[in-house]
Design an enzyme around this catalytic site. Structure first.
Site, PDB file in Angstrom:
ATOM      1  N   PHE B 219      -0.193  53.402  -9.568  1.00 42.24           N
ATOM      2  CA  PHE B 219      -0.145  54.867  -9.671  1.00 42.24           C
ATOM      3  C   PHE B 219      -0.552  55.461  -8.324  1.00 42.24           C
ATOM      4  O   PHE B 219      -1.616  55.151  -7.792  1.00 42.24           O
ATOM      5  CB  PHE B 219      -1.104  55.384 -10.753  1.00 42.24           C
ATOM      6  CG  PHE B 219      -1.007  56.875 -10.940  1.00 42.24           C
ATOM      7  CD1 PHE B 219      -0.156  57.424 -11.888  1.00 42.24           C
ATOM      8  CD2 PHE B 219      -1.743  57.748 -10.129  1.00 42.24           C
ATOM      9  CE1 PHE B 219      -0.043  58.802 -12.040  1.00 42.24           C
ATOM     10  CE2 PHE B 219      -1.632  59.129 -10.283  1.00 42.24           C
ATOM     11  CZ  PHE B 219      -0.784  59.653 -11.233  1.00 42.24           C
ATOM     12  N   ASP B 325      -4.452  52.681  -1.126  1.00 43.08           N
ATOM     13  CA  ASP B 325      -4.689  53.918  -1.861  1.00 43.08           C
ATOM     14  C   ASP B 325      -6.044  53.822  -2.551  1.00 43.08           C
ATOM     15  O   ASP B 325      -6.185  53.189  -3.595  1.00 43.08           O
ATOM     16  CB  ASP B 325      -3.554  54.103  -2.882  1.00 43.08           C
ATOM     17  CG  ASP B 325      -3.743  55.331  -3.765  1.00 43.08           C
ATOM     18  OD1 ASP B 325      -4.865  55.871  -3.814  1.00 43.08           O
ATOM     19  OD2 ASP B 325      -2.767  55.725  -4.431  1.00 43.08           O
ATOM     20  N   LYS B 356     -10.290  62.471  -4.949  1.00 42.59           N
ATOM     21  CA  LYS B 356     -11.188  62.396  -6.116  1.00 42.59           C
ATOM     22  C   LYS B 356     -12.674  62.562  -5.749  1.00 42.59           C
ATOM     23  O   LYS B 356     -13.092  63.658  -5.445  1.00 42.59           O
ATOM     24  CB  LYS B 356     -10.944  61.088  -6.863  1.00 42.59           C
ATOM     25  CG  LYS B 356      -9.586  61.113  -7.610  1.00 42.59           C
ATOM     26  CD  LYS B 356      -9.599  60.165  -8.788  1.00 42.59           C
ATOM     27  CE  LYS B 356      -8.263  60.057  -9.476  1.00 42.59           C
ATOM     28  NZ  LYS B 356      -8.291  60.616 -10.819  1.00 42.59           N
ATOM     29  N   THR B 381       0.653  74.464   6.210  1.00 39.46           N
ATOM     30  CA  THR B 381      -0.178  75.641   6.494  1.00 39.46           C
ATOM     31  C   THR B 381      -1.659  75.300   6.494  1.00 39.46           C
ATOM     32  O   THR B 381      -2.354  75.518   7.479  1.00 39.46           O
ATOM     33  CB  THR B 381       0.086  76.769   5.475  1.00 39.46           C
ATOM     34  OG1 THR B 381       1.447  77.175   5.593  1.00 39.46           O
ATOM     35  CG2 THR B 381      -0.814  77.977   5.742  1.00 39.46           C
TER      36      THR B 381
END
Lengths: 500, 500
Positions: B219, B325, B356, B381
């Site tokens: 995931f 990750d 997280k 931005t």
């Protein structure tokens, strides 16, 4: 020019930015209208060349750990105030770029400060929820008194996000799910085994063979899905894999609009015909069209309300969603809270995305069918940020209490009129002046655009560009006529400096 | 079981959660070690059934404007404290889910509160910069004393982002640009006209025909690029267009590991062989492999340090980047600050992504070639959020001052040992217990998993699942042995409740 508008040079008495200082500038002080202006100097303050020695030193340090090649200037936000951005060397620039159009009501705004210091904000910051699983007991209240209080007409639901890119991408996801659900025969129809299995392999039918139609020179963000709809510049796109999605020509209007009515109407009709052709014939069928009310990043390209009404009619006719990307145009700068309010649509857009001046992000929608048929289809850990939603609520409060949208419409008209005069006085320097009646959302082309932007700092102005040759004005909503006068003075100095 | 660990029922004297209350619980009070525990009750407090009447009322209101079908519970964060999450009805649950593993040091942590109330935070909130253009003068300082202070070994640069999904996607973008730059012959080689033009049409060669290789049941987020690497469940992916990118089998280890050493080694060797085959032969060549140290959302799937060292060697050999990750595994829960610290890699990963528990997000890297060759290629931005970077700095301070990573390693060992005992006592209820030596990052399978999670609330525990049948433990870093005891007591009650 009034004395207060003169650029204050090195050695000026205006070294401190405390509100009290403005008492030494009686002509300015008399015009200070609201607390969000209280800390402002009467004019830009220039103490050093740009960039100054402290900025250079800090920039070198930062470059070791963070890519600074796109840095415009190092800012000192603790000393920035109202319409003015400060740098570490004590310079204060009139800021009509406003963090790429994302500062709504001025630096160090007292109303926002109050919200930021509130116990509610502190709790939101230190107890960040996974909103989809564990929303706070007052999340409905925060939404209803904030984000949803300003929901576009006809839309009463929101999916919250983090920034413009993921606001657009989650809106696209909603569109794909909505379309496939319709094709399947409604929300009660279950996915097939083939769909479930193939989705895990990134293959059809599970991974849908549908597309999002966007416009040439449009900008919708830079993550993989949004970047596939962004068509601004190669530097934004090169080397990044993209979906085979269609693009239609955005009508390229000629200015002044009054003088090119017939050609412009034809350009818009042609663009709509191209959209319809792509909807009907593109080999990966679009389930939605995404469009900016004014293409911003791509060069401040406008189209008429008629064009957008036509686009709404076309998308309705073909069962394709209309997603209006108000990330840059939303929250007042065009003289309406949402730029698409200018269009007088009979049917609202299906989805409106927002970010930037909202200081939070997400998409509005109205049709309950745009909630996917099962939980966890549109989901992520944080799903937005209550802290930023609380800030948006304070921004809305500040805007409403001070009629800042109406004021922006008026100051925009004033500024546009003065720019027309400048354009007449300096032929070729303010080409294709555009944004009439669109608040302060104004732009023009200049043949020396990049030099123009750099030079502006010398005259105390922080200003940005867009597209290939546009200078775009993106003042905050607390920009008033006296700021417009300072800006106009600076612009005139820039365009008369080429020969020197 | 000690008295303090008994679940306090309706009518309990412990109605208020003020720190003073714990004086009435002498056995617990004596064990309160730090201020982040000061507001905690001695045990879960249950005043109403779940959900209670206030929660139901608020949830109905919220559902009108916000999709609540994935809501686990409505929380009252103002009353949540330390390891306990409160609801609007006055219930307090021991929280071992922690906002999908994203609360690092407890609710209403005093150190975080201090940071949130600081003038620096207030300024960061109300003067949000476009970091790529207008970083603040102290941005280098904030990075160096915060995000970069805990940079993984060998990595000294950061690109800041908003959440896990865009942290991964910007990392992927860096990988695509890096690879194409290498293929072009280095950073000085200009793009060709064909590349520039085709990129605007989303076509090759401008839009690169390269891929990111990920693992089955992995995931990595739910935006279009990250979702193309996510292989957790169809509900995450169905109907969303995806890139034709390859997936390799993640080794499916058997537990207990000691008893299946040979099979597990073979599963890992097979997985590595599959990765190598895909790198060499997949029709859209991978330029990077992305992997979680422990597949979290996909069901808490572990692999050995040898496997990851093999993966590092393989990717090095083939000139493919290794992206680790650490969105869920990072920031201490595995008993190391970064989970990949367990691997003893000779060469660090090329990129490590985080979010997280960091409460901010981004990717670390070391190789200067991972900065794209021109400005504005990796840009947006906001590019992250200084307010959240300041919060991460406070989190790091809290972790370091209290040795929370080391403490988590120890309490994890304690908890794992007790769970092994429970597993032996209740065969079939704590299957495939995993996460030994990985701090509190522990999981097991239960045949009634969904019912298990629901039932936990009855015993005062908030707990989450992952994958098809896993119960995943994701306590905060302030979870201690006494909390483990309460948890174990609750788990035992759940598994002995099936028959009743």
């Amino acid at each position: 020019m009034p004395a207060a508008s003169a650029v204050l040079r090195r050695g000026s008495a205006l070294r401190s930015l405390a509100p009290a200082v403005s008492r030494h500038l009686p002509r300015t002080a008399a015009r200070l209208s609201s607390s969000y202006h209280a800390g402002e100097p009467g004019a830009p303050v220039l103490k050093t060349d740009f960039p100054g020695p402290k900025a250079k030193e800090e920039l070198a340090r930062l470059h070791n750990v963070f890519d600074t090649r796109s840095t415009n200037m190092l800012a000192d936000y603790t000393k920035s105030t109202g319409n003015y951005i400060a740098d570490p060397d004590g310079n204060l620039y009139l800021d009509v770029y406003a963090q790429i159009a994302s500062i709504p009501v001025g630096y160090n705004n007292p109303t926002l400060r109050k919200a930021a210091e509130s116990p509610e904000m502190v709790s939101a910051l230190i107890n960040r929820p996974a909103l989809g699983n564990f929303p706070s007991h007052d999340w409905a209240e925060i939404l209803e008194t904030g984000i949803l209080k300003v929901a576009p007409k006809g839309l009463n639901q929101v999916f919250t996000a983090m920034a413009g890119s993921d606001a657009n991408e989650t809106a696209y996801k909603a569109a794909f799910m909505w379309r496939r659900q319709k094709e399947r025969g409604g929300p009660a129809v279950e996915f097939t085994e083939a769909e479930l299995e193939s989705s895990m392999n990134n293959q059809a039918p599970g991974a849908s063979q549908l597309s999002i139609l966007s416009f040439k020179t449009g900008f919708h963000g830079r993550l993989f899905g949004s970047l596939s709809t962004t068509r601004s510049k190669p530097i934004h796109k090169i080397d990044i894999p993209a979906f085979d999605w269609p693009q239609a020509t955005f009508p390229l209007l000629k200015y002044p609009l009054e003088e090119h009515a017939e050609e412009n109407a034809k350009a818009e009709a042609d663009a709509l015909a191209e959209v319809e052709d792509l909807i009907k014939n593109y080999h990966i069928p679009p389930c939605a069209v995404v469009v900016e009310p004014i293409q911003s990043e791509g060069g401040d390209n406008h189209a008429s309300p008629e064009f957008f009404r036509g686009l709404r009619a076309l998308t309705k006719k073909h069962g394709v969603l209309l997603i209006v990307d108000e990330v840059q145009t939303g929250v007042g700068a065009t003289g309406k809270f949402w730029a698409h309010d200018h269009w007088n649509l009979q049917d609202p857009p299906d989805i409106v995305t927002f970010s930037k001046k909202a200081q939070t992000a997400g998409y509005y929608f109205g049709d309950p069918a745009l909630r996917p048929n099962k939980p966890y289809r549109q989901f992520n850990t944080w799903m937005g940020d209550p802290a930023r939603a609380i800030l948006f609520r304070a921004i809305i409060q500040e805007i409403e209490q001070n009629n800042l949208v109406e004021k922006t419409a008026k100051v925009g008209d004033y500024l546009f009129g003065k720019l027309e005069a400048l354009a007449a006085k300096y032929p070729g320097q303010f080409e294709n002046l555009r944004g009439k009646g669109q608040g302060t959302f104004i732009a023009f082309d200049n043949p020396h655009r990049d030099q123009f932007l750099l030079k502006a700092k010398k005259f105390g102005i922080n200003i940005g560009g867009s597209g290939a040759s546009a200078v775009r004005l993106r003042p905050m909503l607390i920009f008033e006529e006296r700021h417009a006068d300072l800006l106009l003075e600076g612009l005139e100095k820039i365009v008369t400096s080429w020969e020197k």
